[in-house]
Design an enzyme around this catalytic site. Sequence first.
Site, PDB file in Angstrom:
ATOM      1  N   HIS A 308       0.947  -1.288  -0.008  1.00  0.00           N
ATOM      2  CA  HIS A 308      -0.174  -0.058  -0.035  1.00  0.00           C
ATOM      3  C   HIS A 308       0.864   1.278   0.099  1.00  0.00           C
ATOM      4  O   HIS A 308       1.771   1.372   0.796  1.00  0.00           O
ATOM      5  CB  HIS A 308      -0.968   0.013   1.324  1.00  0.00           C
ATOM      6  CG  HIS A 308      -1.912   0.962   1.307  1.00  0.00           C
ATOM      7  ND1 HIS A 308      -3.304   0.956   0.921  1.00  0.00           N
ATOM      8  CD2 HIS A 308      -1.415   2.262   1.876  1.00  0.00           C
ATOM      9  CE1 HIS A 308      -3.688   2.134   1.127  1.00  0.00           C
ATOM     10  NE2 HIS A 308      -2.886   2.971   1.606  1.00  0.00           N
ATOM     11  N   HIS A 351      -1.663   2.553  11.241  1.00  0.00           N
ATOM     12  CA  HIS A 351      -0.607   3.397  11.708  1.00  0.00           C
ATOM     13  C   HIS A 351      -0.604   4.536  12.475  1.00  0.00           C
ATOM     14  O   HIS A 351      -1.709   4.716  13.058  1.00  0.00           O
ATOM     15  CB  HIS A 351      -0.182   4.015  10.081  1.00  0.00           C
ATOM     16  CG  HIS A 351      -1.332   4.990   9.474  1.00  0.00           C
ATOM     17  ND1 HIS A 351      -2.621   4.357   9.032  1.00  0.00           N
ATOM     18  CD2 HIS A 351      -1.476   6.261   9.571  1.00  0.00           C
ATOM     19  CE1 HIS A 351      -3.312   5.249   8.629  1.00  0.00           C
ATOM     20  NE2 HIS A 351      -2.714   6.506   8.699  1.00  0.00           N
ATOM     21  N   TYR A 366     -15.473   6.021   1.994  1.00  0.00           N
ATOM     22  CA  TYR A 366     -13.965   6.024   2.432  1.00  0.00           C
ATOM     23  C   TYR A 366     -13.606   4.529   2.501  1.00  0.00           C
ATOM     24  O   TYR A 366     -14.153   3.932   3.436  1.00  0.00           O
ATOM     25  CB  TYR A 366     -13.696   6.936   3.412  1.00  0.00           C
ATOM     26  CG  TYR A 366     -11.999   7.182   3.590  1.00  0.00           C
ATOM     27  CD1 TYR A 366     -11.256   7.273   2.520  1.00  0.00           C
ATOM     28  CD2 TYR A 366     -11.451   6.734   4.702  1.00  0.00           C
ATOM     29  CE1 TYR A 366      -9.771   7.209   2.511  1.00  0.00           C
ATOM     30  CE2 TYR A 366     -10.088   6.532   5.022  1.00  0.00           C
ATOM     31  CZ  TYR A 366      -9.360   6.904   3.848  1.00  0.00           C
ATOM     32  OH  TYR A 366      -8.042   6.719   3.973  1.00  0.00           O
ATOM     33  N   HIS A 387      -4.385   4.841  14.246  1.00  0.00           N
ATOM     34  CA  HIS A 387      -5.757   4.653  13.537  1.00  0.00           C
ATOM     35  C   HIS A 387      -5.476   3.844  12.261  1.00  0.00           C
ATOM     36  O   HIS A 387      -4.563   3.492  12.226  1.00  0.00           O
ATOM     37  CB  HIS A 387      -6.399   6.256  13.189  1.00  0.00           C
ATOM     38  CG  HIS A 387      -5.351   6.827  12.271  1.00  0.00           C
ATOM     39  ND1 HIS A 387      -4.268   7.418  12.549  1.00  0.00           N
ATOM     40  CD2 HIS A 387      -5.571   7.253  10.797  1.00  0.00           C
ATOM     41  CE1 HIS A 387      -3.622   8.075  11.630  1.00  0.00           C
ATOM     42  NE2 HIS A 387      -4.355   7.974  10.620  1.00  0.00           N
TER      43      HIS A 387
HETATM   44  O1  LIG Z   1      -5.488   7.574   7.735  1.00  0.00           O
HETATM   45  C1  LIG Z   1      -6.064   7.689   6.654  1.00  0.00           C
HETATM   46  O2  LIG Z   1      -7.239   7.165   6.474  1.00  0.00           O
HETATM   47  C2  LIG Z   1      -5.379   8.253   5.546  1.00  0.00           C
HETATM   48  C3  LIG Z   1      -4.501   7.590   5.099  1.00  0.00           C
HETATM   49  C4  LIG Z   1      -4.595   6.742   3.980  1.00  0.00           C
HETATM   50  C5  LIG Z   1      -3.657   5.732   3.621  1.00  0.00           C
HETATM   51  O3  LIG Z   1      -4.148   5.034   2.449  1.00  0.00           O
HETATM   52  C6  LIG Z   1      -2.596   5.759   4.124  1.00  0.00           C
HETATM   53  C7  LIG Z   1      -2.239   6.422   5.420  1.00  0.00           C
HETATM   54  C8  LIG Z   1      -3.115   7.209   5.817  1.00  0.00           C
HETATM   55  O4  LIG Z   1      -2.782   8.067   6.795  1.00  0.00           O
HETATM   56 FE   LIG Z   2      -3.788   8.134   8.574  1.00  0.00          FE
END
Ligand SMILES: O=C(O)Cc1cc(O)ccc1O
Ligand SMILES: [Fe+2]
Length: 477
Positions: A308, A351, A366, A387
Amino acid sequence: MVDHRTIGKPAAAVAADFAELKYQSGLGNHFSSEAIQGALPVGQNSPLVCPYGLYAEQISGTSFTSPRHINQRSWLYRIKPSVTHEPFKPRLPVHGKLVAEFTHSNSSTTPTQLRWRPVEIPDKPTDFIDGLYTVCGAGSSFLRHGYAIHMYTANKSMDDCAFCNADGDFLVVPQKGRLWITTECGKLEVSPGEIAVLPQGFRFSVSLPDGPSRGYVAEIFGAHFQLPELGPIGANGLAASRDFLVPTAWFEKEARPGYIIVQKYGGDLFTAVQDFSPFNVVAWHGNYAPYKYDLNKFCPYNTVLFDHSDPSINTVLTAPTDKTGVALLDFVIFPPRWLVAEHTFRPPYYHRNCMSEFMGLIHGGYEAKADGFLPGGASLHSCMTPHGPDTKTFESTVAQSNGTGPHRITDTMAFMFESALIPRICPWALESPFMDHDYYQCWIGLESHFNPVERNIESMGIYDGPEENDIEKQHQS
Ligand SMILES: O=C(O)Cc1cc(O)ccc1O
Ligand SMILES: [Fe+2]
């Protein structure tokens, strides 16, 4: 609901002004535009007498001495100069929900994951100025370093008044309802799915042809937006300079007694009365101007094999800090696109980020949130706050072995304002009735699937390792 659109200049006259707008194109270009042929002085900026008896006025968006490649300024040739007004006075009643210097006394911090449902659009007549409120931000407009994230809900056009933001540049993301924005450089029609940048100091007025409107605004102090570097991507891709549209000169010459300039200065609002429209610029030239961009023109790049990519791959515009590669504010989008990565968990990874992430949704869903993140809503994951995908997204992704064939994500346009500066949050945002206090619940159900004796987990359909190439397999069958 009352239709407030007809107050002030007749709606038909406003609509006629916005019919068949012509734009100039190219981010960072040096533009020239004349509403009357010959209105631009030839060969100099400040002639003793300007063509047609106009006044010359420069607007500087960078210090006079900024290096050439970042210097921004324009010359406006106008019927009366901007200075022709009564003194500025504090605007009453006090607005109270705009912040441009984030301190202990006006905002607070929390590392908690925050999410808001879409804010309802009020019935009470509310224009873009009164409907704008700060959610969070960092730094100070006075010190020319920082940002503020605002949202707006409005139902009424601005009447006989123009807004001028002395604090910073606005990047406006309409989510519901078009914006008809009259600026000193001309007119911009901005629909949901498009964005507008209104740089520091330009006067503008917002009309709402569709009535009830809602959206997001990122404001940056002490910097301007630019296109991100493309590095190994090459000379093309992501947002193309030529897709950024800048207005053509448009002016009104009629007397406008009692016209009000509302100036945001240090987060406070001031008003000054004048007897003419600030949209009296007959011609202008320069590289400092408002612009708009259609997010559907964005050319997304991403992995074509596995894993990703970090979301920076989808950066539309970035405002830099003095540190290489560290953004004051990145504007990143998550547009419709093909997902093709093999043996990969395709939604965003779990992350924690040293940068802070504010997200909004323009339409659709989303990819990381099956429920609860709605068009017009927002979320904030601050510095190092964990998150990622909610439980439903995680489970359905692994259960369906999602990620074994090409899949197109459609009907979606999420975005992120990402900053190196840690946001403080305004009390009205924390106390908002639209705050989702159960947000944390979306992750609580994530279970342990740890099995120390079985490496290749089959039970949830988790696809572990590239046993065979799915796409080749598809081609063979
Ligand atoms: O947190 C989120 O949704 C935004 C986000 C999207 C992604 O594809 C990778 C890292 C990121 O922070
Ligand atoms: Fe993020």
